[in-house]
Write an enzyme that holds these catalytic residues in place. Structure first.
Site, PDB file in Angstrom:
ATOM      1  N   LYS A  78       0.706  -1.168   0.022  1.00 43.77           N
ATOM      2  CA  LYS A  78       0.170  -0.068  -0.013  1.00 43.77           C
ATOM      3  C   LYS A  78       0.982   1.144  -0.070  1.00 43.77           C
ATOM      4  CE  LYS A  78      -4.049  -1.608   2.489  1.00 43.77           C
ATOM      5  NZ  LYS A  78      -4.774  -1.586   3.857  1.00 43.77           N
ATOM      6  N   GLY A 127      -1.349  -5.083   9.541  1.00 39.91           N
ATOM      7  CA  GLY A 127      -2.248  -6.500   9.118  1.00 39.91           C
ATOM      8  C   GLY A 127      -1.145  -7.490   8.332  1.00 39.91           C
TER       9      GLY A 127
HETATM   10  C1  3PG Z   1      -5.714  -2.042   7.289  1.00 39.72           C
HETATM   11  O1  3PG Z   1      -5.743  -3.318   7.177  1.00 39.72           O
HETATM   12  O2  3PG Z   1      -4.689  -1.300   7.281  1.00 39.72           O
HETATM   13  C2  3PG Z   1      -7.021  -1.359   8.186  1.00 39.72           C
HETATM   14  O3  3PG Z   1      -7.895  -2.333   8.380  1.00 39.72           O
HETATM   15  C3  3PG Z   1      -7.306  -0.195   7.381  1.00 39.72           C
HETATM   16  O4  3PG Z   1      -7.783  -0.745   5.893  1.00 39.72           O
HETATM   17  P1  3PG Z   1      -7.636   0.265   4.782  1.00 39.72           P
HETATM   18  O5  3PG Z   1      -6.153   0.462   4.729  1.00 39.72           O
HETATM   19  O6  3PG Z   1      -8.564  -0.213   3.503  1.00 39.72           O
HETATM   20  O7  3PG Z   1      -8.369   1.651   5.352  1.00 39.72           O
HETATM   21 MG    MG Z   2      -2.997  -0.732   6.434  1.00 41.83          MG
END
Ligand code: 3PG
Ligand code: MG
Length: 394
Positions: free
Chosen positions: A199, A350
């Protein structure tokens, strides 16, 4: 911080916002770390005779019902772990949910469907979020904030609901805040931050403040590619968001020489598959038709050495596609260095939590394993998380 220990819950309807955003594999929960982390709060509430309504999100379904993101498998796993029935009406604020909540008695647990099936949950529009928050709040007497991993999101269930009703923190949020505060005050140096994961966009703007705080920032995972591209290297077919290359160049310019460390070698393959032939190449020799899927052994050794001599380490984001054995070595090397040294170590996220569990590390060998990735990263920068701000205001 007021917690569930400070309020009466017996016979009351308690809405718990949890972070149950766990990885699924063919419709089954692949890592239940976040579900387990929610148990202390849920067990205490049921034990004290609360009528518990759990709400959470899963993935990013984009504001409409998409059953690939249903929380049904999560409800089933929670029931196993709690050792009691979890009713799953299959909607959020509709008839079925209302009926299940109305029918619940002391100690019962109802889990709502994925909050992000409703576009209002993540809406930028205050009115639309507010309307949804009113509906979520209406059957409940009390709100418990326990989804630490989502508290950096200004979402209806995280931010708007606690502004509307009596709200307290759950035990997970209390434990997270207590541990992570150690990274906002006096920090034992050298302070090493390891960043990776997929991400990239979410975490990219952290570099600005990390440059001011950390002594060394080690970059792996997909996070490395904008930086390698900014140095003028070719990244082949690696995951790369072109818009981030300019920002990466500015961060490299702003950082002290050597403060941001990039991989010097990578494990590459033609695709994300354990069967695809893979090999180690220098970071300046990524073939045009190959993608980087892990940091290479030379980089892993260098990162491990930096971690091994640190006073404090914060790690967010795997170094590669650790789920596939050929691309797990970089992540394993960082984990080993973290558990082998004398530093205060925090692992966040996570995926990163799932990675250390999948690779067989004992969680107790780390100073703190945070359920939040983006959330812990924002917290250690000293930013105010919307979910915590709303709790303070309530
Ligand atoms: C994560 O997994 O980082 C949290 O549950 C938040 O999810 P998101 O990044 O989709 O808001
Ligand atoms: Mg996250």
């Amino acid at each position: 911080m007021k917690t569930i220990g400070d309020v009466a819950v017996e016979g009351r309807c308690v809405l718990v916002r949890a972070d149950l955003n766990v990885p699924l594999d063919n419709g089954r929960v692949a890592d239940d770390g976040r579900i387990r982390a929610s148990l202390p709060t849920l067990t205490e509430l049921t034990g004290r005779g609360a009528r518990v309504v759990v709400c959470a999100h899963l993935g990013r379904p984009g504001g409409h019902e998409d059953l690939r993101y249903s929380l049904a498998p999560v409800a089933a796993r929670l029931a196993q772990l709690l050792g009691r029935e979890v009713s799953f009406p299959g909607d959020i604020t509709g008839q079925a949910a209302r009926a299940a909540i109305a029918a619940s008695g002391p100690g019962d647990v109802v889990m709502l469907e994925n909050l992000r099936f409703n576009q209002a949950e993540t809406s930028k529009d205050d009115m639309s979020r507010g309307y949804f928050a009113d509906e979520l709040a209406s059957p409940a007497d009390l709100y418990v904030a326990d989804g630490f991993g989502a508290m950096h999101r200004r979402h209806a269930s995280v931010y708007d609901v606690p502004l509307r009703m009596i709200s307290v923190a759950g035990y997970l949020v209390q434990a997270e805040v207590t541990a992570l505060r150690r990274l906002t005050a006096e920090i034992r140096r050298p302070y090493v931050v390891v960043l990776g994961g997929a991400k990239v966009a979410d975490k990219f703007d952290a570099f600005g403040s990390l440059i001011a705080r950390a002594d060394r920032i080690l970059v792996g995972g997909a996070m490395a590619f904008p930086f390698l591209a900014a140095r003028g290297l070719k990244t082949g077919t690696s995951l790369l968001e072109a818009s981030q290359v300019d920002a990466a160049a500015r961060y490299l310019e702003r950082a002290a020489p050597g403060q941001i460390e990039l991989p010097s070698d990578l494990v590459v393959a033609a695709g994300i598959s354990a069967e695809a032939p893979h090999r180690v190449v220098a970071a300046d020799a990524i073939p045009a038709d190959q993608m980087g899927l892990d940091i290479g052994p030379e980089s892993a050794a260098r990162f491990a050495a930096a971690v091994g001599t640190a006073g404090t380490v914060f790690w967010n984001g795997p170094m590669g596609v650790f789920e596939l054995a050929p691309f797990a070595a970089g992540t394993r090397a960082v984990g080993q260095a973290m558990t082998g040294g004398g530093a205060f170590t925090v692992v966040g996220g996570g995926d990163t939590g799932a990675a250390i569990r999948a690779l067989g590390f004992d969680e107790r060998a780390f100073g703190h394993v945070s359920t939040g990735g983006g959330a812990s990263l924002e917290f250690i920068q000293g930013r105010t998380l919307p979910g915590l701000a709303a709790l303070d205001a309530s």
